[in-house]
Design an enzyme around this catalytic site. Sequence first.
Site, short mmCIF file in Angstrom:
data_model
loop_
_atom_site.label_atom_id
_atom_site.label_comp_id
_atom_site.label_asym_id
_atom_site.label_seq_id
_atom_site.Cartn_x
_atom_site.Cartn_y
_atom_site.Cartn_z
N GLY A 46 0.84 -1.19 0.00
CA GLY A 46 0.00 0.00 0.00
C GLY A 46 0.88 1.24 0.00
N GLN A 51 3.29 9.81 1.42
CA GLN A 51 4.58 9.11 1.51
C GLN A 51 5.52 9.50 0.37
OE1 GLN A 51 2.54 5.12 2.41
NE2 GLN A 51 4.44 4.98 3.57
N CYS A 100 5.84 -0.29 7.61
CA CYS A 100 5.52 0.93 6.87
C CYS A 100 6.74 1.34 6.07
CB CYS A 100 5.13 2.05 7.84
SG CYS A 100 4.65 3.58 7.01
N LEU A 101 6.53 1.67 4.82
CA LEU A 101 7.66 2.07 3.96
C LEU A 101 8.30 3.36 4.48
CD1 LEU A 101 6.04 1.27 0.50
CD2 LEU A 101 7.88 -0.01 1.63
N HIS A 142 -4.52 1.36 7.77
CA HIS A 142 -3.15 1.89 7.85
C HIS A 142 -2.98 3.07 6.88
CE1 HIS A 142 1.42 1.11 7.96
NE2 HIS A 142 1.29 1.90 6.91
N GLU A 143 -3.50 2.91 5.66
CA GLU A 143 -3.35 3.97 4.65
C GLU A 143 -4.20 5.20 4.98
OE1 GLU A 143 -0.89 3.53 2.98
OE2 GLU A 143 -0.73 1.34 2.98
N HIS A 146 -2.52 7.35 7.37
CA HIS A 146 -1.51 8.24 6.77
C HIS A 146 -2.15 9.55 6.30
CE1 HIS A 146 2.30 6.12 6.61
NE2 HIS A 146 1.78 5.04 6.07
#
Length: 177
Positions: A46, A51, A100-101, A142-143, A146
């Site tokens: 995702g 990000q 998480c990236l 999660h997204e 963000h």
Amino acid sequence: MAIREIIIIPDKQLRLVSKPVETVNAEIRKLADDMLETMYDAPGIGLAAIQIAQPLRLITMDIAKRDKDGEEEIKPRPRVFINPEIVSASEELSVYEEGCLSIPEYYEEVERPARVRVRFLDLDGKVHEEDAEGLYATCIQHEIDHLNGVLFVDYLSKLKRDRVMKKFTKAAKLAAK
Ligand code: GNR
Ligand code: NI
């Protein structure tokens, strides 16, 4: 398509509240394309626009490959969610080990609603509502976090969160010297 740089903690942009997409135009489609390419390259399941330093309520996702521990090849299933909202959430919770990236190589278990109903626009500007469960439910939550400046480490103990934030703050300072 282009691969864009993924920002990591303690970059303050990750704490911004992203703005709704006003119109789904060519610029948004190009951004979604770049996000998908960046997400597959990372690789991640995702990605939220913030990000890649774009404070817009836009998410890409592909959870297909995650089920690929068996023999059979799973086809990629790129998905784009514009202005996504959780319209309802189950009382039942489930635990997933999240990563998480924007917090590379750090994984911890997080408890969230097991099922959510999500409303969003697609790339044609059409409204959809879907029920999500399992990894899909975890990932969409999660997204959407963000988009609101929330990171999965915010759900951990202060001790764990402080420890990981400090590690990345130190690394950023060393890299800046
Ligand atoms: O690639 C990712 N994996 C992942 C695993 C468990 C729960 C959430 C995620 S999302 C993450 C990519 C990312 O940082 N998205 O914002
Ligand atoms: Ni993330």
